[in-house]
Every structure is written in structure tokens, then in C-alpha cells.
Design an enzyme around this catalytic site. Structure first.
Site, PDB file in Angstrom:
ATOM      1  N   ASN A 407       0.872  -1.091   0.001  1.00 16.28           N
ATOM      2  CA  ASN A 407      -0.056   0.040  -0.030  1.00 16.28           C
ATOM      3  C   ASN A 407       0.727   1.258   0.021  1.00 16.28           C
ATOM      4  O   ASN A 407       1.567   1.569   0.865  1.00 16.28           O
ATOM      5  CB  ASN A 407      -0.961  -0.022   1.177  1.00 16.28           C
ATOM      6  CG  ASN A 407      -1.734   1.303   1.321  1.00 16.28           C
ATOM      7  OD1 ASN A 407      -2.484   1.606   0.633  1.00 16.28           O
ATOM      8  ND2 ASN A 407      -1.343   2.082   2.298  1.00 16.28           N
ATOM      9  N   GLU A 408       0.746   1.995  -1.186  1.00 19.58           N
ATOM     10  CA  GLU A 408       1.436   3.320  -1.332  1.00 19.58           C
ATOM     11  C   GLU A 408       2.888   3.490  -1.324  1.00 19.58           C
ATOM     12  O   GLU A 408       3.446   4.392  -1.137  1.00 19.58           O
ATOM     13  CB  GLU A 408       0.742   4.226  -0.229  1.00 19.58           C
ATOM     14  CG  GLU A 408      -0.460   4.341  -0.549  1.00 19.58           C
ATOM     15  CD  GLU A 408      -1.350   5.536   0.379  1.00 19.58           C
ATOM     16  OE1 GLU A 408      -2.433   5.969   0.083  1.00 19.58           O
ATOM     17  OE2 GLU A 408      -0.873   6.112   1.271  1.00 19.58           O
ATOM     18  N   ASN A 409       3.739   2.340  -1.126  1.00 20.05           N
ATOM     19  CA  ASN A 409       5.124   2.228  -1.044  1.00 20.05           C
ATOM     20  C   ASN A 409       5.893   2.813  -2.501  1.00 20.05           C
ATOM     21  O   ASN A 409       6.796   3.676  -2.324  1.00 20.05           O
ATOM     22  CB  ASN A 409       5.731   1.151  -0.407  1.00 20.05           C
ATOM     23  CG  ASN A 409       5.075   0.978   0.849  1.00 20.05           C
ATOM     24  OD1 ASN A 409       4.698   1.666   1.711  1.00 20.05           O
ATOM     25  ND2 ASN A 409       5.370  -0.331   1.460  1.00 20.05           N
TER      26      ASN A 409
END
Length: 791
Positions: A407-409
Site C-alpha cells: 500500500n502506497e510504497n
């Protein structure tokens, strides 16, 4: 045959020389809470009073007697949170450092005092950080240095309650000759034939013993020999019934049983349920960019999704019934996809079982979120081990349709200043583009994998490019008005949302004795987002006059604004199917009582957003949209049949006078959108008019106000309230916009069956109410709220 003996009784927790009763499964916080050592961290500002718990070492103990007539006995932990050493009479059995794995220790013939000693997660994380070096993250807590539920370190909706404990079941397994170590069911379908290939790994205590496996599914039986420690048994099931997402068909499940045999002796049995279905992810480039469309059994879907976080910051106390209740709420709201977010956990079998039965598709993140994750040891080996275990564990579930790397890295590396700060250090890319896709391809090739969310599919493009792959829309909440959702048409919106406080009864329980105000001490403590109240205020003032000093009005308007914001996004994006192929609202649920983006608050009460989702995610939706050519009514039809009907369009003044009217026929093909241009003479002008579109006889309505509420000269709302069996009826005498019954103000256990509704003069609505002990029409009136004229 293998015998399993639960080890759930007789545990104690050592605390300052005392032996406190311990629940297993459980965690330190819940044991201390049960013993009266700490206050409830969900109430008031008690969270800060118990911060010391996460900084301590903790020890669990019980007596272990492993005597058995079998050749081998294993001590099996399904989950240890997180860094621990396991000892038997002081002798080390092993060490663990991963909440997301199970562990097995040979204790054949042993007995004595079993000790599980947990190191503080902070101490473990800080030791790893000292070894591998500093990495950036969205939060200051060191969650990326330990394989543990990241959000237990706090999030912008969650408390900082860093847990430790035996959080999943523990047992003794006694066995002889061999046991089933792993089964990978590869399920495929084609032309009515279902194929199940069961790849079996076994562990032996006798190397020379000949072994075989027999399997049954759908009345078909097959047998295979075990060559060394592995084998494959294949079953072909004719005329299988396909498993479908909810709204597309039924969810037939087939029992699979696999038996490990030594001659005629049954050594072990593996049982699961499977569903026959095919899933693809269409990521082909097209004229609009790069798609991201789920295809199940050949049917292309607009995914009606919600993001899922752990339903309790102490996940060991979420029972099967609570999973089922929460997921039933999702299904009843029209949801057909649940994304398990990467800052949480791989959920228990109870979660996926419920999704299998309810027809809820599951998008499973691997547990990485909002941080640069080191790729050095000891983390690298832990990541691969947990991925291998959980991919195999979850494979039987037909509801699981997508693996997602993080998630969102990937976005964070590009946009949040990480690349400069890392200066070449590892940050997780090797997991998302290397280890994880390799593990999925090897073990579970029947399901698609995507490297992250958001992710455009290539470093040649921005990771959060709305024209390619998945998109997270957070600029709107953080900086803009929700009208900004209409600025573009993403291919798949995997996160977006708007905040609102929890239900009134939830606040009253969580903040006992507090004089509630948006900035009262408890309210501020239960608002974890950066400048959360400021964003709420600015978001409201774009539409309404801010109700200074009136908490009840503030609470109501924040609920209205949340529902309208999410509606603005979903209505616009659904009207652009098939270019946009899904929306996943942030978020379905909460893990404690808090002001957040959730549709269901931390006490399980539905916010108005929940009821709005029922309208937005229905198979058929009407929405009025402003386009360059003028006002357009979109009839969104996700049903399997063509939708035809007659639209009744009315241009109405706020005083209730119909200034113009027309009826227009429409036809929307199955799984398609029909656009109907609104005649120019019916387009409302200025703040005193609005447009109403109804499908005759269908009970579906779209309303368009061209002006903001603060500019609209609303009449003072007038309506009558009457009791009816099971609820109340409200009859409008004027325009009543966004009427809401806050049933929990009547009784904490009361629930209304609908949320916001707009009534024209003379119209009536019946609101069902359950759990209301003493119905009274005048009391009901005190819990009814609607938009009022600006003072």
C-alpha cells in the site's frame, strides 16, 4: 491418525511478580484489561495511560505434557505477536520475530513448564533499525522494522497500542509415520469441467514407509502415490456450478477432502471448501491509458469496493460472528469487493469463509504500508517465509481474486522524498517486483498479482497516474473540495474518502462525562488525522455555514458532507464505466471509536455514509452530471438484464413549485451506462431551483442543486411525524433536504434502516427502526435532522 489437542487453558501472564489469568488466543492488553490492571484504552484519553504496555517484556506460562503413543509430538503456534523466545523448563525451543507466520516445534516426549517470553516490539524494531539503518515512513513509529501489524503502532485513524501475545490458537499435534505438511489446491474451470490439482507435501517420521493420498470433491475420487515427501492428485469434476461474486450469480462451494494413507491406515486428513471460478485482471492498454478491470468467469466487473482495516486494534478478540456481521453489512450495502489493506494482517479463515459464502471478492494486500521496508536480513527471509505460508493458506478460498504487493510504497518512493533520503538503500522494491510476484507465480498461478496500490504498471509513468492502473485520490480530502473528484476518470480508484465523526451514541460511550464539542479534549484525542478537524471545517465551509457552538448541528452536517463527498466520486466514476472499472471506498470499518473515513464506526453503528453506499452501489443508479454539453442524466445499469423505463424530469423551486417538466424514455443495456441529455429548458438556474429526476415506478431518484447550500434560500423545514409498526413515517410540508433519523439518539441500541433522504412537499418516507424500546413520535422528532436555511 494425527491427533490435535488445543492448549488454550491454564495460561498465566507474569506481571510485576503476579500471575494473572491469561486468555489464549489473546494479547497482553486484553489480559491486563480483564484483570483490572489497565483502564479501557478506547475510553477518553486512556490510550496514553497504557502506552507503557508496549514498551515492556511479557511472559506467558503454562504446563506442558507431551506424552503420547504417537511417534512425534509438535507444539504448534498459529500466531505469536511478535518477537518471542519459547522455552520448556528453561531449555530454548526456538525464537520468533513475525506475527504473520505460524511456528512448529518438536516436543516429542517432553514435559514441563512452557514459557513464551515476548520482547517489546519497540525493542525488536529498534534493534533491527540499528542493524540495517534508518528508513523513511509516513509515521514516526518503527513499524517497518518488524513483521507485525503496522497499525498497532498507530495510524491516522487508529490508536497506538503496541500489542504482544499468543494471538492465534496453539495446540499439540501427535502423529506417526507421516503428516500432511502443506496442500496447494490449484482450481481451474473450462467448458463446464472443473479441475482440482492438489499438490501435497508431507513430513515423515519414517523415511521408508510407502505413502499415498486419496482425494474427493463433487463425488469424484482420485488417488496418487507420494514420491518421497510430495505428490499431486488431480480430480476432474464434470458439470461444475460456477462460483460468482454477489449480484452476478450464486456461490456454490464444494467440500474437498484429502487423506494421507500408509497402506490402509489413515495418517492425516485435510479438509477445505473451494469454489470453481476463473479470474483475470485485464491490464491491456487502450485509448484511455492502461486498464485495470477484474474479469470473473468471463464477466467484466465494475468493482463496488470498500477498504478493510483490522476490525479491532486487538484482532484476537474478533470472533467469527463479528466477521460475519461486518461482512454482511458490507454485502447489504451493495459491496462486492473488499480490499484487505496492507497495514493490517492476513485475516483469519473466518473472514475468508464469510466472503466465500457472501460472494464478496477479496483483494489481499501483502502487509506493507506507507514506509520504506529494508530488504536485508533478518527481514528478507521473514518476508518470503510469511508470503509462502499465507499464499498457500488462503488459496482454497474462491473469494480471493487478487494479490497486491503493498500500500502506497511505490508512490511514496517517487513522491514523498524517499528516493533522496534513501541514497541507494533498499526500500522494498525487491519485495514488490521480485520476491512476492515470484512466490505467487510459483505457488498460486491461478490468481493475478499487482505490485502495489497505487501502481501504474511501470516506472516509465508516475505510480499514481490516474490513466494507468490503480489510483489513490487523496488530494481532494487533503486540499480540495470534493467536486475535485470530477476532475478526471481514473481507471480504478483503489482509495478515496472523506471523514466524519462516529455515531452520537458511540461518542457518548467513548467519552463518558465529556461536554462534547469538535475541539473538546476527548474529541481531539479521537481524531488522529493530521489537521483532521481543520480539513473537516474547510470541507464543510465550502458548502455550509459553519455551526459554531452547536455540536449537534456540527455532527449532523459532517455526516452529510461525508456522504455527499463519497457520492460525488462514485456517481461520477460509475457513470464513466467501462473506462473506470471500480471504486474502493476508504474505508468500511473502524478498529476503535474515532473520527474517521469509515462507513461503520468502531462500535459497529452505521453512519449515513453506509446507507448512502446502498444507493451508490445498487445494481441500478441514477445520477445527474454536468458535462461540457450541459446537464446529463446517467442511468447506470450493472444488472444482468437490460434496463428500460421512463425518466420524469422536474425543474422545481425551493418553494416546491414545478417550473418545468418532461418525460423521456431511456434504455441501458446490461452492465452498461445510458446517458440522457436534460432538455436545456429544464436545467435549473441560480440558487432557488433544482432538478429532480425519477424513474417512474422504480423508486430511483437523482437530485441536482446548481448552487451550494449556503447560498440556497431553503424554507424552514416543516414535516409531520407519525408512528407506524416498526418505525416512523415522515410527511413533508415543505422541501426537506437530507432528512436523517439518528436513531441511536433515541436508544443506544436503536438502528434506522435508511440514511439521508430528500423530500418534496407532500412526499412521505417510512423509516424502519429496530432496537427502540419505547417508541414515541415526539421523541422521534428530536432525533430528526435536515438541512436548514442559513441563519
Amino acid at each position: 491418525m494425527l491427533e490435535a489437542s488445543p492448549l488454550s487453558d491454564g495460561w498465566i501472564l507474569r506481571h510485576e511478580g503476579e500471575a494473572l489469568p491469561a486468555a489464549v488466543p489473546g494479547c497482553v492488553h486484553t489480559d491486563l484489561l480483564a484483570a483490572g490492571v489497565i483502564p479501557d484504552p478506547f475510553l477518553g484519553r486512556n490510550e496514553a495511560e497504557v502506552a507503557w504496555v508496549g514498551r515492556r517484556e511479557w511472559t506467558y506460562e503454562t504446563d506442558l505434557r507431551a506424552a503420547s503413543a504417537h511417534e512425534q509430538t509438535d507444539l504448534v503456534f498459529d500466531g505469536l505477536d511478535s518477537a518471542a523466545e519459547i522455552l520448556l523448563d528453561g531449555q530454548l525451543l526456538g525464537r520468533t520475530r513475525n506475527m504473520h507466520r505460524s511456528y512448529r516445534f518438536d516436543v516429542t516426549g517432553l514435559q514441563g513448564r512452557l514459557t513464551v517470553r515476548f520482547v517489546s516490539a519497540y525493542a525488536e524494531a529498534e534493534a533491527v533499525r540499528g542493524k540495517v539503518g534508518e528508513r523513511p515512513a509516513a509515521y514516526a513509529e518503527p513499524f517497518q522494522y518488524i513483521r507485525k501489524m503496522a497499525c498497532s503502532f498507530g495510524w491516522d485513524w487508529g490508536p497506538t497500542l503496541v500489542t504482544a501475545g499468543i494471538w492465534r490458537p496453539v495446540r499439540l499435534e501427535h502423529w506417526s509415520t507421516a503428516r500432511i505438511a502443506r496442500v496447494r489446491p490449484l482450481v481451474t474451470v473450462g467448458q463446464g469441467l472443473g479441475v482440482v490439482e492438489l499438490a501435497v507435501d508431507v513430513e515423515r517420521s519414517r523415511v521408508e514407509a510407502p505413502l499415498a493420498v486419496e482425494a474427493t470433491v463433487g463425488g469424484v475420487r482420485a488417488r496418487a502415490e507420494i514420491d518421497g515427501t510430495s505428490g499431486v492428485v488431480r480430480l476432474e469434476v464434470p458439470d461444475v456450478r460456477l462460483w460468482w461474486p454477489r449480484g452476478y450469480g450464486e456461490q456454490p462451494l464444494y467440500d474437498v477432502e484429502l487423506t494421507l494413507l500408509h497402506g490402509e491406515d489413515v495418517l492425516d486428513v485435510w479438509r477445505r471448501r473451494i469454489g470453481f471460478r476463473a479470474v483475470e485482471l485485464d491490464r491491456r492498454p487502450d485509448a484511455h491509458g492502461t486498464g485495470f478491470t477484474l474479469v470473473v468467469n468471463g464477466e467484466r466487473l465494475f468493482a463496488r469496493g470498500v477498504n478493510w482495516i483490522p476490525d479491532d486494534v486487538f484482532p484476537s478478540r474478533v470472533p467469527r460472528e463479528r466477521y460475519r456481521e461486518r461482512l454482511r453489512q458490507a454485502a447489504d450495502a451493495g459491496v462486492d469487493l473488499v480490499r484487505i489493506w496492507g497495514g493490517g494482517i492476513y485475516e483469519s479463515a473466518d473472514f475468508y469463509d464469510a466472503c466465500d459464502e457472501l460472494g464478496l471478492l477479496v483483494w489481499q494486500d501483502f502487509p506493507f504500508a506507507c514506509a520504506a521496508y529494508p530488504e536485508e536480513q533478518p527481514l528478507r527471509g521473514e518476508v518470503e517465509a510469511e508470503a509462502r505460508e499465507n499464499v498457500v493458506r488462503l488459496m482454497p478460498h474462491p473469494s480471493l481474486v487478487l494479490w497486491n504487493g503493498n500500500n502506497e510504497n511505490l508512490w511514496g518512493f517517487r513522491d514523498w522524498g524517499w528516493e533522496r533520503r534513501l541514497a541507494g538503500d533498499s526500500w522494498g522494491e525487491g519485495y514488490y517486483l521480485g520476491i512476492l510476484p515470484r512466490v505467487v507465480a510459483e505457488l498460486d498461478p491461478t490468481r493475478p498479482y499487482t505490485a502495489g496500490s497505487p501502481w501504474s504498471g511501470s516506472w516509465d509513468r508516475h505510480p499514481n497516474d490516474p490513466a494507468h492502473g490503480t489510483h489513490h485520490s487523496w488530494e481532494v480530502w487533503n486540499r480540495e473540495d470534493y467536486a475535485g473528484y470530477r476532475a478526471n476518470v481514473p481507471r480504478f480508484v483503489a482509495e478515496f474518502g472523506w471523514q466524519a465523526p462516529p455515531a452520537y451514541a458511540t461518542l457518548r460511550r467513548a467519552l463518558p462525562g465529556e461536554q462534547l464539542a469538535p475541539d473538546s479534549p476527548g474529541m481531539l484525542h479521537h481524531q488522529k488525522a493530521d489537521d483532521g478537524n481543520g480539513k473537516l471545517r474547510r470541507g464543510l465551509e465550502r458548502h455550509f455555514a459553519f455551526p459554531d457552538g452547536d455540536f449537534d448541528r456540527w455532527h449532523y452536517l459532517m455526516q452529510v458532507n461525508q456522504a455527499r463527498a463519497v457520492a460525488a466520486g462514485i456517481e461520477y466514476w460509475r457513470s464513466h464505466w467501462p473506462v473506470c472499472a471500480g471504486t474502493v471506498v476508504w474505508q468500511l470499518n473502524d478498529c476503535w471509536p474515532v473520527t474517521s473515513w469509515a462507513a461503520i464506526d468502531g462500535d459497529g453503528r452505521e453512519k449515513p455514509l453506509y446507507h448512502e453506499l446502498r444507493r451508490l452501489y445498487a445494481d441500478r443508479l441514477l445520477t445527474l452530471q454536468v458535462q461540457a454539453s450541459g446537464l446529463v442524466l446517467a442511468a447506470v445499469n450493472q444488472a444482468a438484464e437490460e434496463w428500460t423505463g421512463v425518466l420524469r424530469l422536474r425543474r422545481v423551486s425551493v418553494d416546491g413549485v414545478v417550473a418545468g417538466e418532461a418525460s423521456v424514455g431511456f434504455a441501458a443495456a446490461r452492465r452498461a451506462v445510458a446517458l440522457v441529455e436534460v432538455p436545456r429548458e429544464l436545467a435549473p438556474v441560480g440558487p432557488k431551483e433544482f432538478l429532480v429526476g425519477d424513474v417512474e415506478g422504480a423508486g430511483l431518484r437523482a437530485v441536482h442543486f446548481p448552487a451550494e447550500d449556503r447560498e440556497v434560500p431553503y424554507p424552514r423545514p416543516e414535516f409531520d411525524v407519525a408512528l407506524v409498526p416498526g418505525g416512523i413515517t415522515v410527511t413533508a410540508r415543505t422541501l426537506v433536504r437530507d432528512l436523517l433519523l439518528q436513531a441511536d439518539r433515541l436508544d443506544p441500541d436503536a438502528r434506522a434502516d435508511r440514511g439521508l433522504v430528500t423530500l418534496l412537499p407532500g412526499e412521505q418516507v417510512t423509516i424502519g427502526v429496530r432496537g427502540w424500546q419505547t417508541p414515541d413520535a415526539e421523541r422521534a422528532r428530536t432525533a430528526l435532522y435536515c438541512v436548514e436555511p442559513t441563519r
